[in-house]
Design a protein around this motif. Structure first.
Motif, short mmCIF file in Angstrom:
data_model
loop_
_atom_site.label_atom_id
_atom_site.label_comp_id
_atom_site.label_asym_id
_atom_site.label_seq_id
_atom_site.Cartn_x
_atom_site.Cartn_y
_atom_site.Cartn_z
N ASP A 10 14.26 -7.17 36.41
CA ASP A 10 15.30 -7.12 36.52
C ASP A 10 15.23 -7.38 38.33
O ASP A 10 16.34 -7.55 38.67
N ALA A 11 14.10 -7.55 38.92
CA ALA A 11 14.04 -8.22 40.12
C ALA A 11 15.12 -9.85 39.93
O ALA A 11 15.77 -9.91 41.29
N LEU A 54 18.85 -8.47 39.83
CA LEU A 54 19.39 -8.30 40.49
C LEU A 54 20.04 -9.16 41.69
O LEU A 54 21.32 -8.97 42.17
N VAL A 70 13.00 -10.49 45.66
CA VAL A 70 14.63 -9.55 45.37
C VAL A 70 15.29 -11.05 46.70
O VAL A 70 16.19 -11.69 46.97
N ASN A 130 16.76 -2.34 44.19
CA ASN A 130 16.15 -1.85 42.72
C ASN A 130 15.09 -1.17 42.74
O ASN A 130 13.77 -1.11 43.59
N VAL A 175 20.37 -1.32 40.44
CA VAL A 175 19.74 -1.97 38.89
C VAL A 175 18.87 -0.80 38.55
O VAL A 175 18.20 -0.08 39.50
N TYR A 176 19.58 0.11 37.87
CA TYR A 176 18.98 1.09 36.74
C TYR A 176 19.01 1.10 35.27
O TYR A 176 19.92 0.48 34.53
N ARG A 191 19.16 -1.46 30.82
CA ARG A 191 19.72 -1.22 32.34
C ARG A 191 21.21 -1.75 32.51
O ARG A 191 21.63 -1.84 31.74
N LEU A 205 23.90 -3.02 35.84
CA LEU A 205 23.99 -3.58 37.37
C LEU A 205 25.33 -3.50 37.65
O LEU A 205 26.34 -2.90 37.31
#
Length: 259
Positions: free
Chosen positions: A34-35, A38, A63, A128, A176-177, A212, A214
């Motif tokens: 995810d990092a 993002l 990030v 994040n 990001v979720y 996820r 973005l």
């Protein structure tokens, strides 16, 4: 020069294609893909938003370091982290990566953003944040993991409020979720007059549901929402990634060549 060797209970880990290295607790919260997604999203969609950047909840610094080392964001990037021990590892990683002055660690609580940052000081905010609501599931007994994964120290409204305070008019926040929280997060953003401009869903595979999303939102500017093509993580590219994701990662040469 920062010491290269991790301390007791730590690992030294690399991520991305620009030799970004960070210190992490061996048994604590550890960064995920995810990092990388993002950082790439924020750099790609925020290219027309030059100026200083703020990361809310920087953790080990992945990030922020990716933004300046791999994706060429001029910055500087202020990396805000709540937990002193995590902040200390972040500070060491900034020195190890030679990013002093480009990434600036800040120890503090994003819920106190009004006392930490001048209003409207940033062109971009990235975060994040903890994914799991505090009341959802079992909170980890490990304090570092709990703060990083569950909304015990901040929630979506507090992240959005901090971003709103920090951003200049027209500035953008990238988040990001989990896909399941899409309606909630878009509602919180819009309620704070941070208008969603770009949305991209992330899927593990081309035939899998989104896991996820973005999103980038602009302060006080409603330009309408652009929905990008889905981002597919796994596929036939090097290392078992899709070609797009493989290009963001440091895939071993043998895998790049299909060996």
């Amino acid at each position: 020069m920062a010491p290269v060797n991790p301390e007791d209970g730590e690992t030294l880990d690399s991520i991305g294609t620009a030799d970004v290295r960070v210190f992490q607790r061996r048994t604590g919260y550890r960064f995920t893909l995810d990092a990388v997604l993002l950082a790439h999203f924020a750099a790609s969609e925020g290219g027309d938003l030059p100026g200083p950047v703020l990361e809310l909840g920087a953790g080990s610094g992945v990030v922020s370091l990716l933004l300046v080392k791999q994706f060429g964001v001029a910055g500087p990037v202020d990396a805000l982290e709540l937990q002193p021990a995590v902040h200390a590892r972040l500070t060491r990683a900034v020195a190890l990566n030679g990013c002093e002055g480009r990434v600036r660690p800040v120890l503090g609580d994003l819920r106190q953003a009004r006392t930490l940052f001048v209003p409207g000081a940033y062109a971009q905010v990235v975060s994040n944040p903890p994914f799991r609501r505090a009341e959802a599931g079992v909170v980890s007994p490990d304090a570092e993991r709990a703060v990083s994964k569950s909304e015990v120290a901040c929630d979506a409204p507090s992240v959005v409020a901090a971003a709103r305070h920090a951003l200049r008019p027209g500035g953008g926040v990238s988040l990001v979720y989990p896909a399941a929280r899409l309606a909630e997060v878009l509602g919180v953003l819009t309620g704070a007059r941070l208008f969603p401009r770009v949305l991209r869903a992330v899927h593990a595979r081309v035939d899998a549901p989104a896991t996820r999303f973005l999103v980038q939102a602009l302060r006080d500017q409603d330009r309408g929402l652009s929905v990008r093509a889905p981002l597919i993580v796994h596929g036939d590219g090097p290392g078992g990634y899709s070609a797009e994701v493989a290009a963001l990662m440091d895939v071993p040469l043998a895998e790049r060549e299909g060996a």
